[in-house]
Design a protein around this motif. Structure first.
Motif, PDB file in Angstrom:
ATOM      1  N   PHE A  90      -7.113  -2.542  -9.478  1.00 28.82           N
ATOM      2  CA  PHE A  90      -5.694  -2.619  -8.547  1.00 28.82           C
ATOM      3  C   PHE A  90      -5.892  -1.340  -7.188  1.00 28.82           C
ATOM      4  O   PHE A  90      -5.487  -1.835  -6.129  1.00 28.82           O
ATOM      5  N   LEU A  91      -7.186  -0.792  -7.193  1.00 28.85           N
ATOM      6  CA  LEU A  91      -7.380   0.428  -6.073  1.00 28.85           C
ATOM      7  C   LEU A  91      -8.638  -0.679  -4.799  1.00 28.85           C
ATOM      8  O   LEU A  91      -8.513  -1.002  -3.721  1.00 28.85           O
ATOM      9  N   THR A  92      -9.280  -1.759  -5.582  1.00 26.79           N
ATOM     10  CA  THR A  92      -9.786  -2.704  -5.205  1.00 26.79           C
ATOM     11  C   THR A  92      -9.309  -3.705  -4.079  1.00 26.79           C
ATOM     12  O   THR A  92      -9.884  -3.582  -3.231  1.00 26.79           O
ATOM     13  N   LEU A  93      -8.120  -4.016  -5.054  1.00 24.19           N
ATOM     14  CA  LEU A  93      -7.541  -4.843  -4.385  1.00 24.19           C
ATOM     15  C   LEU A  93      -5.754  -4.084  -3.533  1.00 24.19           C
ATOM     16  O   LEU A  93      -5.288  -5.444  -3.440  1.00 24.19           O
ATOM     17  N   SER A  94      -6.014  -3.496  -3.131  1.00 26.03           N
ATOM     18  CA  SER A  94      -4.906  -2.646  -2.476  1.00 26.03           C
ATOM     19  C   SER A  94      -5.321  -3.024  -1.333  1.00 26.03           C
ATOM     20  O   SER A  94      -3.669  -3.060  -0.682  1.00 26.03           O
ATOM     21  N   PRO A  95      -5.644  -3.663  -0.527  1.00 22.38           N
ATOM     22  CA  PRO A  95      -5.541  -4.429   1.055  1.00 22.38           C
ATOM     23  C   PRO A  95      -4.651  -5.833   0.717  1.00 22.38           C
ATOM     24  O   PRO A  95      -3.511  -6.130   1.754  1.00 22.38           O
ATOM     25  N   VAL A  96      -5.762  -6.060  -0.349  1.00 26.45           N
ATOM     26  CA  VAL A  96      -4.709  -7.790  -0.213  1.00 26.45           C
ATOM     27  C   VAL A  96      -2.858  -7.303  -0.594  1.00 26.45           C
ATOM     28  O   VAL A  96      -2.326  -8.238  -0.549  1.00 26.45           O
ATOM     29  N   LEU A  97      -2.655  -6.011  -1.701  1.00 28.70           N
ATOM     30  CA  LEU A  97      -1.666  -6.317  -2.657  1.00 28.70           C
ATOM     31  C   LEU A  97      -0.611  -5.803  -1.001  1.00 28.70           C
ATOM     32  O   LEU A  97       0.561  -6.214  -1.376  1.00 28.70           O
ATOM     33  N   LEU A  98      -0.955  -4.841  -0.303  1.00 29.16           N
ATOM     34  CA  LEU A  98      -0.483  -4.748   1.344  1.00 29.16           C
ATOM     35  C   LEU A  98      -0.065  -5.732   1.955  1.00 29.16           C
ATOM     36  O   LEU A  98       1.320  -5.631   2.276  1.00 29.16           O
ATOM     37  N   ILE A  99      -0.708  -7.240   2.005  1.00 23.79           N
ATOM     38  CA  ILE A  99      -0.325  -8.110   2.798  1.00 23.79           C
ATOM     39  C   ILE A  99       0.448  -8.474   1.509  1.00 23.79           C
ATOM     40  O   ILE A  99       1.427  -9.405   2.877  1.00 23.79           O
ATOM     41  N   ILE A 100       0.092  -9.204   0.489  1.00 23.35           N
ATOM     42  CA  ILE A 100       1.297  -9.398  -0.204  1.00 23.35           C
ATOM     43  C   ILE A 100       2.501  -9.441  -0.435  1.00 23.35           C
ATOM     44  O   ILE A 100       3.846 -10.004   0.164  1.00 23.35           O
ATOM     45  N   ASN A 101       2.673  -7.999  -0.635  1.00 22.44           N
ATOM     46  CA  ASN A 101       3.903  -6.765  -0.400  1.00 22.44           C
ATOM     47  C   ASN A 101       4.444  -7.483   0.949  1.00 22.44           C
ATOM     48  O   ASN A 101       6.134  -7.423   0.833  1.00 22.44           O
ATOM     49  N   GLY A 102       3.867  -7.442   2.149  1.00 25.44           N
ATOM     50  CA  GLY A 102       4.800  -7.266   3.165  1.00 25.44           C
ATOM     51  C   GLY A 102       4.934  -8.735   3.403  1.00 25.44           C
ATOM     52  O   GLY A 102       6.502  -9.132   4.496  1.00 25.44           O
ATOM     53  N   PHE A 103       4.335 -10.015   3.114  1.00 17.41           N
ATOM     54  CA  PHE A 103       4.991 -11.514   3.233  1.00 17.41           C
ATOM     55  C   PHE A 103       6.010 -11.683   2.045  1.00 17.41           C
ATOM     56  O   PHE A 103       6.826 -12.722   2.914  1.00 17.41           O
ATOM     57  N   PHE A 104       5.477 -10.885   1.316  1.00 23.18           N
ATOM     58  CA  PHE A 104       7.201 -11.589   0.262  1.00 23.18           C
ATOM     59  C   PHE A 104       8.219 -10.638   0.707  1.00 23.18           C
ATOM     60  O   PHE A 104       9.442 -11.248   0.053  1.00 23.18           O
ATOM     61  N   ASN A 105       8.397  -9.624   1.227  1.00 21.62           N
ATOM     62  CA  ASN A 105       9.799  -8.531   1.572  1.00 21.62           C
ATOM     63  C   ASN A 105       9.470  -8.038   3.041  1.00 21.62           C
ATOM     64  O   ASN A 105      10.895  -7.976   3.389  1.00 21.62           O
ATOM     65  N   ASN A 106       9.427  -9.948   3.934  1.00 24.69           N
ATOM     66  CA  ASN A 106       9.063  -9.874   5.179  1.00 24.69           C
ATOM     67  C   ASN A 106       8.924  -8.047   5.846  1.00 24.69           C
ATOM     68  O   ASN A 106      10.348  -7.714   6.560  1.00 24.69           O
ATOM     69  N   ASN A 107       8.104  -7.841   5.278  1.00 22.61           N
ATOM     70  CA  ASN A 107       8.056  -6.191   6.103  1.00 22.61           C
ATOM     71  C   ASN A 107       6.175  -5.886   6.239  1.00 22.61           C
ATOM     72  O   ASN A 107       5.995  -5.025   5.434  1.00 22.61           O
ATOM     73  N   PHE A 108       6.181  -6.535   7.316  1.00 21.86           N
ATOM     74  CA  PHE A 108       5.081  -6.396   7.549  1.00 21.86           C
ATOM     75  C   PHE A 108       4.989  -5.206   8.232  1.00 21.86           C
ATOM     76  O   PHE A 108       5.799  -5.292   9.557  1.00 21.86           O
ATOM     77  N   SER A 109       3.672  -4.062   7.862  1.00 25.56           N
ATOM     78  CA  SER A 109       3.609  -2.663   8.452  1.00 25.56           C
ATOM     79  C   SER A 109       2.178  -3.090   9.723  1.00 25.56           C
ATOM     80  O   SER A 109       1.428  -3.965   9.715  1.00 25.56           O
ATOM     81  N   PHE A 110       2.878  -2.770  10.946  1.00 26.46           N
ATOM     82  CA  PHE A 110       1.725  -3.023  12.260  1.00 26.46           C
ATOM     83  C   PHE A 110       1.226  -1.815  12.252  1.00 26.46           C
ATOM     84  O   PHE A 110       0.515  -1.291  13.221  1.00 26.46           O
ATOM     85  N   ALA A 111       1.596  -0.919  11.187  1.00 25.45           N
ATOM     86  CA  ALA A 111       0.923   0.795  11.566  1.00 25.45           C
ATOM     87  C   ALA A 111      -0.762   0.680  10.856  1.00 25.45           C
ATOM     88  O   ALA A 111      -0.708  -0.059   9.643  1.00 25.45           O
ATOM     89  N   ILE A 112      -1.934   0.395  12.042  1.00 22.23           N
ATOM     90  CA  ILE A 112      -2.831   0.388  11.784  1.00 22.23           C
ATOM     91  C   ILE A 112      -3.355   1.482  10.287  1.00 22.23           C
ATOM     92  O   ILE A 112      -4.300   1.470   9.237  1.00 22.23           O
ATOM     93  N   SER A 113      -2.668   2.412   9.953  1.00 20.85           N
ATOM     94  CA  SER A 113      -2.979   3.525   8.913  1.00 20.85           C
ATOM     95  C   SER A 113      -2.427   3.344   7.758  1.00 20.85           C
ATOM     96  O   SER A 113      -3.371   3.670   7.440  1.00 20.85           O
ATOM     97  N   ASN A 114      -1.482   2.699   6.877  1.00 14.02           N
ATOM     98  CA  ASN A 114      -1.324   1.494   6.286  1.00 14.02           C
ATOM     99  C   ASN A 114      -3.203   0.780   5.726  1.00 14.02           C
ATOM    100  O   ASN A 114      -3.591   0.796   4.532  1.00 14.02           O
ATOM    101  N   TYR A 115      -3.726   0.586   6.639  1.00  8.73           N
ATOM    102  CA  TYR A 115      -4.286  -0.623   6.550  1.00  8.73           C
ATOM    103  C   TYR A 115      -6.016   0.176   5.654  1.00  8.73           C
ATOM    104  O   TYR A 115      -6.904  -0.634   5.614  1.00  8.73           O
ATOM    105  N   LEU A 116      -5.577   1.446   6.946  1.00  7.44           N
ATOM    106  CA  LEU A 116      -7.023   2.046   6.713  1.00  7.44           C
ATOM    107  C   LEU A 116      -7.200   2.035   5.383  1.00  7.44           C
ATOM    108  O   LEU A 116      -8.046   2.799   4.633  1.00  7.44           O
ATOM    109  N   PHE A 117      -5.723   2.995   4.799  1.00  6.47           N
ATOM    110  CA  PHE A 117      -5.579   4.287   3.915  1.00  6.47           C
ATOM    111  C   PHE A 117      -5.934   3.307   2.056  1.00  6.47           C
ATOM    112  O   PHE A 117      -6.757   2.974   1.351  1.00  6.47           O
TER     113      PHE A 117
END
Length: 191
Positions: free
Chosen positions: A121-148
């Motif tokens: 789950f931790l290893t796939l967290s960037p992919v999960l963040l992108i999938i979450n943004g895609f399905f919820n139309n909630n893309f985050s443009f905050a770079i900190s989310n992707y860095l985390f």
């Protein structure tokens, strides 16, 4: 102790049947040792019924030898298949073995599986963040989310390496535990 109505030939035949799962060379070696034991004891003046009376039953001897062989195989070829075979062979030695071996192995297996899922789950967290943004139309443009998310990936990889090291340690610990279990059962049978 266990058997006094068998004759030598019947005892050796039953022992060979119990050792049927062993490789032929191992089975021949064990059978030779028992035949030699009978020969030595007969030369000391004992009859075959006295010799058999001092031995465990062929079934118990066969299970112990099979368990020891499975443990040795697991030491020589470390993989899941050989350790499962060693555990199963040790379970065949009695109901107490079932409780002493199976319950801790279930807990260890569940713990290792949960750690592995968490690492994945931790290893796939960037992919999960992108999938979450895609399905919820909630893309985050905050770079900190992707860095985390990327840092969680690194943490997941470190955890995965830790799990691999822990698995090696647990593997060796299981083998020690199985050897101890066989010695304990043998010791209680001798008393």
């Amino acid at each position: 102790m266990a058997v006094d109505i068998l004759d030598k030939i019947t005892f050796l035949n039953e022992l060979e049947q119990e050792l049927d799962n062993l490789p032929r060379s191992e089975r021949d070696k064990v059978m030779y040792e028992y035949e030699e034991y009978f020969f030595d004891q007969e030369n000391e003046g004992k009859n075959e019924y006295q010799i058999i009376g001092a031995l465990e039953s062929p079934k118990k001897i066969g299970k112990e030898i099979t368990a020891k062989n499975a443990i040795a195989s697991a030491e020589y070829r470390p993989n899941v298949r050989t350790i499962v075979r060693a555990i199963m062979a040790s379970l065949g030695m009695g109901i107490l073995s079932l409780l002493i071996i199976l319950i801790p192995m279930i807990f260890v297996g569940i713990f290792m599986f949960i750690l592995l899922l968490f690492s994945l789950f931790l290893t796939l967290s960037p992919v999960l963040l992108i999938i979450n943004g895609f399905f919820n139309n909630n893309f985050s443009f905050a770079i900190s989310n992707y860095l985390f998310a990327i840092s969680y990936t690194g943490l997941g990889i470190v955890l995965f390496v830790f799990i691999a090291k822990l698995a090696k340690f647990v593997y060796r610990l299981i083998l020690k535990y199985l050897r101890w279990n066989i010695k304990t059962i043998r010791g209680s049978a001798v008393e």
